[in-house]
Design an enzyme around this catalytic site. Structure first.
Site, short mmCIF file in Angstrom:
data_model
loop_
_atom_site.label_atom_id
_atom_site.label_comp_id
_atom_site.label_asym_id
_atom_site.label_seq_id
_atom_site.Cartn_x
_atom_site.Cartn_y
_atom_site.Cartn_z
N SER A 85 0.81 -1.22 0.00
CA SER A 85 0.00 0.00 0.00
C SER A 85 0.84 1.27 0.00
O SER A 85 0.34 2.34 -0.36
CB SER A 85 -0.94 0.02 1.21
OG SER A 85 -0.19 -0.04 2.41
N ASP A 114 -4.47 7.52 7.88
CA ASP A 114 -5.28 6.54 8.60
C ASP A 114 -4.36 5.81 9.57
O ASP A 114 -3.18 6.17 9.70
CB ASP A 114 -6.05 5.60 7.64
CG ASP A 114 -5.16 4.62 6.87
OD1 ASP A 114 -3.98 4.44 7.24
OD2 ASP A 114 -5.65 4.04 5.87
N HIS A 146 -1.26 4.46 7.52
CA HIS A 146 -0.66 5.10 6.34
C HIS A 146 -0.45 6.60 6.52
O HIS A 146 -1.30 7.28 7.10
CB HIS A 146 -1.55 4.86 5.11
CG HIS A 146 -1.80 3.41 4.82
ND1 HIS A 146 -2.95 2.78 5.21
CD2 HIS A 146 -1.04 2.48 4.20
CE1 HIS A 146 -2.89 1.50 4.82
NE2 HIS A 146 -1.74 1.29 4.23
#
Ligand SMILES: *[C@@H]1O[C@H](CO)[C@@H](O)[C@H](O)[C@H]1NC(C)=O
Ligand SMILES: *[C@@H]1O[C@H](CO)[C@@H](O)[C@H](O)[C@H]1NC(C)=O
Ligand SMILES: *[C@@H]1O[C@H](CO)[C@@H](O)[C@H](O)[C@H]1NC(C)=O
Length: 351
Positions: A35, A326, A329
């Site tokens: 990610s 978040d 991240h």
């Protein structure tokens, strides 16, 4: 007489420099990983590891939630921009883009994946070997698009970037349901992962890649999700996870040094985000950040993906005040600082 000579020499030298610089130019940035570098491949596979909905992407071009796990751009986008290629790098599985777009940059990354096959199994995302298969498919399409010879040159001159590993530890090894802890000690697991990373670099090299950057782990004990559960230590960073990241990074660095001497013509670098990331977390005000331990999205303690979206009304107004977007991240602003740092310190050699 003498001055005429030196002018001629200078002209020759200039020409020579221009030729060198033209040869050194990076035509595309080609990305593999998780990610930290996925621009939305997971939107096109059946997984819950997604972020193609609000409030993700609210600071991206057009406020679009692309599947990047951030409020805006991610490091490969900023690196591509710094190389004066384009401001963002598209996901290979996104049908909105075609080979003429991918010829100047593409990401095969998949949020939730890792070096270990059993990590990608956790959330049914794209395993590392499959990213390589997509890359082979890409090379075929590139050859059909621009001809065999030009495509080989592009591959040879492009910057290949690899960024993953956090999920192998936090979403796999250290989880209760993982079988890995009964099979490997921490040290053995690090070695296992570094072995896979080394093999991956060799595979890329075998496919023609010469300019390669492999990314180290961030201080993963400082991710808000990990801090939330660190109750014993007043929600400070989990030192044990940071220590593992440091140890893993030093093993990656050693492997990089080894391949540099063993693969002829390879220009392989280790891009380490650990210390700049740690500096941001310990000295946030230097960068204008106000919050390091809790994320912008929702309560900032647990949420990512769909959970972040559901509790969206709690989300902060100005993500630039937060290090994390978040619970797992960074914000776009953090991504930009880290990317700029890596460009200046490590990747500049490819410019
Ligand atoms: C790629 O898409 C653009 C428009 O989005 C189009 O103009 C172009 O012809 C396409 N190229 C290829 C090789 O399909
Ligand atoms: C991961 O799975 C692929 C495909 O089954 C296999 O080729 C590869 O060897 C596996 N990797 C490891 C480290 O076991
Ligand atoms: C690949 O690039 C290197 C410089 O990075 C150059 O020396 C070499 O000749 C190139 N090889 C091909 C096949 O283009």
């Amino acid at each position: 007489m003498a001055s005429k000579c030196s002018i001629a020499l200078l002209a020759l030298l200039t020409l020579y420099l221009i030729v060198i610089c033209a040869g050194a130019k990076v035509p595309a940035i080609i990305v593999f990983g998780d990610s930290s570098v996925d621009a939305g491949n997971n939107n096109f596979i059946p997984t819950i590891a997604r972020s193609n909905f609000a409030p993700y992407g609210r600071d991206f071009f057009g406020g679009k939630p692309t599947g990047r796990f951030s409020n805006g751009r991610i490091p490969p986008d900023f690196i591509s921009e710094a190389f004066k290629i384009k401001p963002s790098i598209p996901a290979y599985l996104d049908p909105a883009y075609n080979i003429s777009d991918f010829a100047t940059g593409v990401t095969f990354a998949s949020a939730g994946t890792g070096y270990d096959n059993t990590t990608s199994d956790v959330l049914s995302v794209i395993p590392i070997w499959k990213e390589l298969e997509y890359y082979k498919d890409y090379q075929k399409r590139l050859k059909a698009f621009m001809g065999e010879k030009r495509a080989s040159e592009v591959i040879n001159e492009s910057l290949h970037m690899i960024s993953m590993g956090t999920n192998d530890f936090l979403e796999n090894y250290y989880t209760i349901s993982s079988g890995r802890r009964s099979q490997f000690s921490e040290t053995q697991y690090e070695d296992f992962l570094v072995g896979i990373a080394g093999k991956f670099i060799k595979d890329l090299y075998g496919l023609g890649a010469r300019k390669i950057s492999i990314g180290g782990l961030p201080p993963m004990g400082c991710l808000p999700l990990e801090r939330t559960t660190n109750i014993m230590f007043q929600h400070d960073c989990v030192q044990g996870y940071n220590d593992i990241a440091l140890e893993f990074n030093s093993k990656l660095r050693k492997m990089v040094m080894k391949w540099r001497t063993e693969l002829p013509g390879v220009d392989l670098v280790f891009s380490n985000p650990y210390f700049i990331f740690m500096y941001i977390i310990r000295r946030p005000s230097v960068f204008g950040f106000e919050e390091t331990s809790v994320a912008c999205c929702a309560t900032g303690m647990f949420e990512m993906g769909y959970a972040c979206s559901r509790a969206g009304m709690l989300t902060c107004q100005n993500a630039d005040r937060f290090v994390f977007w978040d619970a797992f991240h960074p914000t776009e602003k953090t991504n930009r600082i880290i990317a700029d740092y890596l460009v200046k310190t490590v990747l500049a050699r490819f410019m």
